[in-house]
Design a protein around this motif. Structure first.
Motif, mmCIF file in Angstrom:
data_model
loop_
_atom_site.group_PDB
_atom_site.id
_atom_site.type_symbol
_atom_site.label_atom_id
_atom_site.label_comp_id
_atom_site.label_asym_id
_atom_site.label_seq_id
_atom_site.Cartn_x
_atom_site.Cartn_y
_atom_site.Cartn_z
ATOM 1 N N ASP A 201 0.818 -1.217 0.000
ATOM 2 C CA ASP A 201 0.000 0.000 0.000
ATOM 3 C C ASP A 201 0.855 1.271 0.000
ATOM 4 O OD1 ASP A 201 -1.929 -1.891 0.221
ATOM 5 O OD2 ASP A 201 -2.751 -1.221 2.131
ATOM 6 N N GLN A 202 1.855 1.337 0.875
ATOM 7 C CA GLN A 202 2.649 2.555 0.981
ATOM 8 C C GLN A 202 3.518 2.766 -0.254
ATOM 9 O OE1 GLN A 202 4.802 2.409 4.707
ATOM 10 N NE2 GLN A 202 3.050 3.153 5.876
ATOM 11 N N VAL A 203 4.018 1.678 -0.828
ATOM 12 C CA VAL A 203 4.808 1.788 -2.053
ATOM 13 C C VAL A 203 3.930 2.314 -3.186
ATOM 14 C CG1 VAL A 203 6.318 0.566 -3.647
ATOM 15 C CG2 VAL A 203 6.214 -0.151 -1.259
ATOM 16 N N GLU A 204 2.740 1.754 -3.321
ATOM 17 C CA GLU A 204 1.822 2.190 -4.373
ATOM 18 C C GLU A 204 1.356 3.623 -4.147
ATOM 19 O OE1 GLU A 204 -1.092 -0.872 -4.032
ATOM 20 O OE2 GLU A 204 -0.085 -2.200 -5.480
ATOM 21 N N ALA A 205 1.155 3.993 -2.884
ATOM 22 C CA ALA A 205 0.726 5.365 -2.582
ATOM 23 C C ALA A 205 1.795 6.365 -2.992
ATOM 24 C CB ALA A 205 0.413 5.512 -1.092
ATOM 25 N N ALA A 206 3.060 6.001 -2.797
ATOM 26 C CA ALA A 206 4.155 6.889 -3.191
ATOM 27 C C ALA A 206 4.236 7.023 -4.711
ATOM 28 C CB ALA A 206 5.476 6.376 -2.632
ATOM 29 N N VAL A 207 3.964 5.939 -5.432
ATOM 30 C CA VAL A 207 3.926 5.999 -6.895
ATOM 31 C C VAL A 207 2.826 6.952 -7.351
ATOM 32 C CG1 VAL A 207 3.430 4.686 -8.998
ATOM 33 C CG2 VAL A 207 4.946 3.728 -7.256
ATOM 34 N N ASP A 208 1.655 6.846 -6.736
ATOM 35 C CA ASP A 208 0.545 7.739 -7.082
ATOM 36 C C ASP A 208 0.863 9.185 -6.723
ATOM 37 O OD1 ASP A 208 -0.960 5.660 -8.083
ATOM 38 O OD2 ASP A 208 -2.058 5.318 -6.216
ATOM 39 N N GLU A 209 1.545 9.384 -5.603
ATOM 40 C CA GLU A 209 1.957 10.730 -5.198
ATOM 41 C C GLU A 209 2.874 11.345 -6.255
ATOM 42 O OE1 GLU A 209 4.609 12.869 -1.629
ATOM 43 O OE2 GLU A 209 4.162 10.722 -1.542
ATOM 44 N N GLY A 210 3.808 10.555 -6.761
ATOM 45 C CA GLY A 210 4.706 11.039 -7.800
ATOM 46 C C GLY A 210 3.972 11.356 -9.086
ATOM 47 N N ARG A 211 3.019 10.507 -9.453
ATOM 48 C CA ARG A 211 2.246 10.751 -10.672
ATOM 49 C C ARG A 211 1.467 12.056 -10.578
ATOM 50 N NH1 ARG A 211 -2.794 10.290 -11.257
ATOM 51 N NH2 ARG A 211 -3.039 8.970 -9.404
ATOM 52 N N ARG A 212 0.827 12.292 -9.434
ATOM 53 C CA ARG A 212 0.055 13.525 -9.269
ATOM 54 C C ARG A 212 0.963 14.755 -9.323
ATOM 55 N NH1 ARG A 212 -2.348 10.327 -5.246
ATOM 56 N NH2 ARG A 212 -1.199 11.447 -3.626
ATOM 57 N N ALA A 213 2.141 14.652 -8.699
ATOM 58 C CA ALA A 213 3.076 15.773 -8.715
ATOM 59 C C ALA A 213 3.539 16.064 -10.141
ATOM 60 C CB ALA A 213 4.273 15.467 -7.820
ATOM 61 N N ALA A 214 3.804 15.010 -10.912
ATOM 62 C CA ALA A 214 4.247 15.193 -12.292
ATOM 63 C C ALA A 214 3.145 15.829 -13.142
ATOM 64 C CB ALA A 214 4.673 13.853 -12.889
ATOM 65 N N GLU A 215 1.923 15.381 -12.929
ATOM 66 C CA GLU A 215 0.801 15.945 -13.689
ATOM 67 C C GLU A 215 0.623 17.429 -13.389
ATOM 68 O OE1 GLU A 215 -2.445 13.451 -12.583
ATOM 69 O OE2 GLU A 215 -1.931 11.863 -14.036
ATOM 70 N N HIS B 263 11.105 5.238 -1.777
ATOM 71 C CA HIS B 263 12.231 4.417 -1.319
ATOM 72 C C HIS B 263 12.164 4.146 0.183
ATOM 73 C CE1 HIS B 263 14.249 3.999 -5.130
ATOM 74 N NE2 HIS B 263 13.886 5.236 -5.383
ATOM 75 N N GLN B 264 11.552 5.059 0.939
ATOM 76 C CA GLN B 264 11.312 4.761 2.351
ATOM 77 C C GLN B 264 10.363 3.573 2.464
ATOM 78 O OE1 GLN B 264 12.572 6.744 5.231
ATOM 79 N NE2 GLN B 264 12.045 4.774 6.136
ATOM 80 N N ALA B 265 9.353 3.532 1.587
ATOM 81 C CA ALA B 265 8.401 2.423 1.609
ATOM 82 C C ALA B 265 9.049 1.120 1.148
ATOM 83 C CB ALA B 265 7.195 2.749 0.729
ATOM 84 N N ILE B 266 9.957 1.201 0.171
ATOM 85 C CA ILE B 266 10.687 0.007 -0.263
ATOM 86 C C ILE B 266 11.499 -0.557 0.907
ATOM 87 C CG2 ILE B 266 12.648 -0.790 -1.656
ATOM 88 C CD1 ILE B 266 10.162 -0.673 -3.300
ATOM 89 N N ALA B 267 12.226 0.312 1.607
ATOM 90 C CA ALA B 267 12.988 -0.142 2.769
ATOM 91 C C ALA B 267 12.063 -0.719 3.834
ATOM 92 C CB ALA B 267 13.812 1.010 3.345
ATOM 93 N N GLY B 268 10.852 -0.173 3.916
ATOM 94 C CA GLY B 268 9.880 -0.645 4.899
ATOM 95 C C GLY B 268 9.425 -2.073 4.675
#
Length: 235
Positions: A120-134, A149-154
């Motif tokens: 969930d947290q990894v996917e949420a970060a991906v979505d966060e990046g997509r929204r920022a890029a848009e 990457h914090q979520a990946i380490a998690g």
């Protein structure tokens, strides 16, 4: 180096609600660490005890203890008779940060193969990046990448590793400031982040680890090439 930190200090006023009457230097350090990870305080910035203390509503002694904690994490540096500054990394710092990332993040991906955890947290970060890029907010895209990457380490499921990586990734964020074109730097990794999540979700842990290894090496090389020779302040 001089920067207008007015907006960054104003942001800290909103963070005051995160503190309680029993607030500690650790909580203050956590707030400042997150703001550094978000890019609010650029490298070389002098941190005003008076302005930050007023913004957070804390005593000077509490703030100084928080500064000491972040100095130990190599995020800040104290200069006698000059004050406390956000640290400017060296090329050697960049190389060492990536050594740590290769060990921790790749091991976290391997551990996910043995004990799968929610993504969930990894996917949420991906979505966060997509929204920022848009939105064309490329600095925010950098923040989303730190969260990714914090979520990946998690995925390792270790509180101690999580704590360590918060400091390492906040330190990494200081290096992002050398990139003249943040869009050119961050945009390709949006796709690579999504590919990593897809591989993890499908159970292809070995493929995900291999992708991550190449990913980290590409990122390290880009920063190393962009980093000015002799960059960094002693200490």
């Amino acid at each position: 180096m001089s920067a207008d930190l007015g907006p960054a200090v104003t942001q800290l006023i909103a963070d005051r609600g995160l503190l309680t009457r029993t607030s500690t230097a650790e909580r203050v350090a956590a707030i400042l660490r997150e703001r550094i990870a978000q890019g609010s305080f650029p490298p070389g910035s002098r941190l005003s005890e008076e302005r930050i203390g007023q913004a957070l509503g804390i005593s000077r002694n509490t703030l100084r203890e928080a500064f000491r904690l972040l100095t130990h994490e190599r995020l800040l540096v104290h200069r006698l008779n000059r004050g406390t500054f956000v640290r400017v990394l060296t090329a050697a710092d960049i190389a060492d940060i990536y050594r740590v990332r290769q060990v921790v993040e790749c091991a976290a991906v391997r551990s996910h193969g043995m004990t799968p955890r929610p993504l969930d947290q990894v996917e949420a970060a991906v979505d966060e990046g997509r929204r920022a890029a848009e939105a064309g907010a490329w600095a925010d895209c950098g923040t989303a990448n730190i969260h990714f990457h914090q979520a990946i380490a998690g995925l390792a499921g270790s509180e101690r590793l999580d704590d360590m990586m918060r400091g390492v990734l906040a330190e990494l964020r200081l290096a992002f400031h050398v990139m003249d074109d943040p869009r050119r730097f961050h945009e390709p990794y949006l796709t690579r982040n999504r590919e990593l999540v897809t591989a993890l979700a499908s159970g292809d842990t070995a493929g995900a680890e291999q992708m991550l290894g190449f990913y980290l090496e590409d990122s390290r090389r880009q920063l190393a090439e962009a980093y000015p020779d002799g960059a960094g302040l002693p200490g």
